[in-house]
Write an enzyme that holds these catalytic residues in place. Structure first.
Site, PDB file in Angstrom:
ATOM      1  CD  GLU A 216      -1.933   5.248   5.069  1.00 42.99           C
ATOM      2  OE1 GLU A 216      -1.308   5.085   6.328  1.00 42.99           O
ATOM      3  OE2 GLU A 216      -2.296   6.121   4.601  1.00 42.99           O
TER       4      GLU A 216
ATOM      5  CB  THR B 132      -0.816   0.176   1.289  1.00 39.32           C
ATOM      6  OG1 THR B 132      -1.399   1.357   1.559  1.00 39.32           O
ATOM      7  CG2 THR B 132      -0.144  -0.282   2.479  1.00 39.32           C
TER       8      THR B 132
ATOM      9  CE  LYS C 148      -2.124  -4.065   3.673  1.00 40.27           C
ATOM     10  NZ  LYS C 148      -2.233  -5.420   2.959  1.00 40.27           N
TER      11      LYS C 148
HETATM   12  O1  G4F Z   1     -10.504   6.689   3.738  1.00 40.66           O
HETATM   13  P1  G4F Z   1      -9.349   6.708   4.701  1.00 40.66           P
HETATM   14  O2  G4F Z   1      -9.611   6.172   5.894  1.00 40.66           O
HETATM   15  O3  G4F Z   1      -8.080   6.112   3.728  1.00 40.66           O
HETATM   16  P2  G4F Z   1      -6.685   5.982   4.259  1.00 40.66           P
HETATM   17  O4  G4F Z   1      -6.368   6.189   5.539  1.00 40.66           O
HETATM   18  O5  G4F Z   1      -5.993   6.861   3.293  1.00 40.66           O
HETATM   19  O6  G4F Z   1      -6.259   4.505   3.845  1.00 40.66           O
HETATM   20  C1  G4F Z   1      -6.753   3.469   2.507  1.00 40.66           C
HETATM   21  O7  G4F Z   1      -6.019   3.816   1.646  1.00 40.66           O
HETATM   22  C2  G4F Z   1      -4.516   2.963   1.876  1.00 40.66           C
HETATM   23  C3  G4F Z   1      -3.743   3.332   0.584  1.00 40.66           C
HETATM   24  O8  G4F Z   1      -3.131   4.543   0.851  1.00 40.66           O
HETATM   25  C4  G4F Z   1      -4.902   1.831   2.184  1.00 40.66           C
HETATM   26  F1  G4F Z   1      -3.833   1.155   2.382  1.00 40.66           F
HETATM   27  C5  G4F Z   1      -5.829   1.739   3.218  1.00 40.66           C
HETATM   28  O9  G4F Z   1      -6.187   0.279   3.759  1.00 40.66           O
HETATM   29  C6  G4F Z   1      -7.168   2.045   3.144  1.00 40.66           C
HETATM   30  O10 G4F Z   1      -7.761   1.576   2.193  1.00 40.66           O
HETATM   31  O11 G4F Z   1      -8.893   8.302   5.024  1.00 40.66           O
HETATM   32  C7  G4F Z   1      -8.325   8.906   3.903  1.00 40.66           C
HETATM   33  C8  G4F Z   1      -8.186  10.410   4.511  1.00 40.66           C
HETATM   34  C9  G4F Z   1      -7.042  10.242   5.764  1.00 40.66           C
HETATM   35  O12 G4F Z   1      -6.104  11.418   5.602  1.00 40.66           O
HETATM   36  C10 G4F Z   1      -8.102  10.508   6.964  1.00 40.66           C
HETATM   37  O13 G4F Z   1      -7.572  11.346   7.985  1.00 40.66           O
HETATM   38  O14 G4F Z   1      -9.162  10.921   4.822  1.00 40.66           O
HETATM   39  C11 G4F Z   1      -9.102  11.592   6.111  1.00 40.66           C
HETATM   40  N1  G4F Z   1     -10.559  11.805   6.857  1.00 40.66           N
HETATM   41  C12 G4F Z   1     -10.983  12.797   7.211  1.00 40.66           C
HETATM   42  N2  G4F Z   1     -12.115  12.412   7.828  1.00 40.66           N
HETATM   43  C13 G4F Z   1     -11.320  10.633   7.390  1.00 40.66           C
HETATM   44  C14 G4F Z   1     -12.347  11.161   7.980  1.00 40.66           C
HETATM   45  N3  G4F Z   1     -10.956   9.410   7.118  1.00 40.66           N
HETATM   46  C15 G4F Z   1     -12.197   8.521   7.987  1.00 40.66           C
HETATM   47  N4  G4F Z   1     -12.034   7.179   7.593  1.00 40.66           N
HETATM   48  N5  G4F Z   1     -13.178   8.962   8.329  1.00 40.66           N
HETATM   49  C16 G4F Z   1     -13.430  10.390   8.334  1.00 40.66           C
HETATM   50  O15 G4F Z   1     -14.552  10.827   8.920  1.00 40.66           O
END
Ligand code: G4F
Length: 344
Positions: free
Chosen positions: A131, A129, A161
């Site tokens: 990440e 990933t 990972k």
């Molecule tokens: O959608 P996210 O939770 O995805 P994140 O952390 O980028 O991880 C995903 O992508 C990775 C690949 O780079 C994978 F390896 C991993 O398994 C997964 O699929 O968050 C995306 C962004 C982050 O910066 C987070 O802090 O959105 C921001 N965010 C803002 N508000 C939020 C929220 N994330 C989540 N989940 N929920 C919120 O309310």
């Protein structure tokens, strides 16, 4: 003779897309569902309604013997290790379980292949990933992360990972296995779980449209991601395993967008124009009628954040002939459309 594929995490987002792709290509598909579930379990039944061609295997990534038995019995040509604790925010709450499943679990699958005597036959794909890069300024190239960029993971998930990434390389070098990693940037779609920010946004937008909710609460909206469509990315996984020699590849779109931009586009799909006022925790998104639709809730902040991810898919495009079909506006649109149906 048709090929046999074995997918861990078959009931996750990518597992579903990949199972369909491989079935369409004529593979016999086996998929692991975790734990002691029976085929009559409601979760297994629901999965089989959508994917009747998948042969379910009840094994556990933490249990080497269950995986070894499965390998001995199935003798797969290709193994796709997609199972993981994959929510970055959650991994801060349960770092040890994340290390076991997302990290050590990879070794269990590789060991199972080896112990079953399949090291020379079975090709292995590890779901690495973006990440692992961590998004820090010092290691971020202008043109996006490549297969050669430096890793600096910023979460227990990213660290686990990275272990999986290196152990895959180690089995390739130590035992000559056809084992490789796809370093995939964020990939989303209508099979995405609502705990990830894109699906949370599109689901809430649909609920707002249907009058079920008034506003959404989000964490860091400045975060930028390279968001693609999961259906395009599973094609890349498959192409990686068809090479003559095992080699890791980045899959990405080469574009990066903020969470805020995702929110704006999603609301546009239901005819609402969002403008922003206030700063940091006091920031709000307001529609053209003056109704607050987005609020910040620090509960969704992470102890350490990956601020910006941008991938460079040149090698995959040139060497694998891979390309994405869905662009960023197309992705937002297909997700909102699906959720408008689901929430109707
Ligand atoms: O959608 P996210 O939770 O995805 P994140 O952390 O980028 O991880 C995903 O992508 C990775 C690949 O780079 C994978 F390896 C991993 O398994 C997964 O699929 O968050 C995306 C962004 C982050 O910066 C987070 O802090 O959105 C921001 N965010 C803002 N508000 C939020 C929220 N994330 C989540 N989940 N929920 C919120 O309310």
């Amino acid at each position: 003779m048709s090929k046999t594929a074995f997918i861990t995490g078959v009931n996750g987002q990518d597992g579903g897309h990949l199972a369909k792709l491989l079935n369409d290509k004529g593979y016999k598909v086996y998929g692991v569902m975790r734990g002691q579930m029976e085929a009559s379990h409601p979760r297994a039944q629901k999965f089989l309604e959508e994917f009747p061609y998948v042969n379910l295997v009840f094994a556990d990534l933490l249990d080497l013997s269950s995986l070894t038995h499965a390998m001995q019995e199935i003798q797969p040509d290709e193994v796709y290790n997609l199972a993981a604790i994959s929510h970055v925010g959650y991994s801060f709450r349960d770092p040890l379980l994340t290390a076991d499943v997302t990290g050590k679990g990879v070794t269990n699958v590789l060991e199972a292949i080896r112990l079953a005597g399949l090291a020379d036959k079975t090709r292995f794909y590890q779901a690495s990933t973006s990440e692992m890069f961590g998004g820090l300024d010092y290691n971020r190239p202008e043109t996006g992360y490549t297969e050669e960029s430096t890793f600096h993971p910023r979460s227990p998930y990213g660290v686990a990972k990275l272990y999986g990434h290196w152990i895959t390389q180690n089995y390739r070098e130590s035992y000559g296995m056809f084992a490789l990693s796809g370093i995939l940037f964020n990939h989303e779609g209508d099979r995405r779980g609502p705990e990830f920010v894109t699906r949370k946004i599109t689901k809430t937008v649909a609920r707002i449209k249907h009058g079920k909710q008034e506003f959404m609460e989000l964490g860091n909206m400045d975060s930028k991601r390279d968001w693609g469509y999961a259906g395009d990315y599973v094609e890349g996984m498959w192409r990686m395993l068809q090479q003559d020699k095992p080699k890791d590849y980045v899959l990405a779109t080469g574009e990066t967008h903020s969470v805020r931009e995702f929110v704006e586009l999603a609301f546009k799909e239901i005819g609402l124009d969002i403008s922003w006022r206030g700063e940091a925790e006091d920031e709000e998104g307001v529609d053209q009628n003056g109704i607050v639709r987005v609020k910040v809730n620090p509960q969704f902040y992470r102890p350490a954040e990956v601020n910006l991810l941008l991938g460079n898919p040149t090698a995959a495009e040139e060497e694998l002939g891979w390309k994405r079909n869905v662009d960023f506006p197309g992705l937002v649109k297909l997700m909102v459309e699906k959720d408008l149906e689901v929430e109707a």
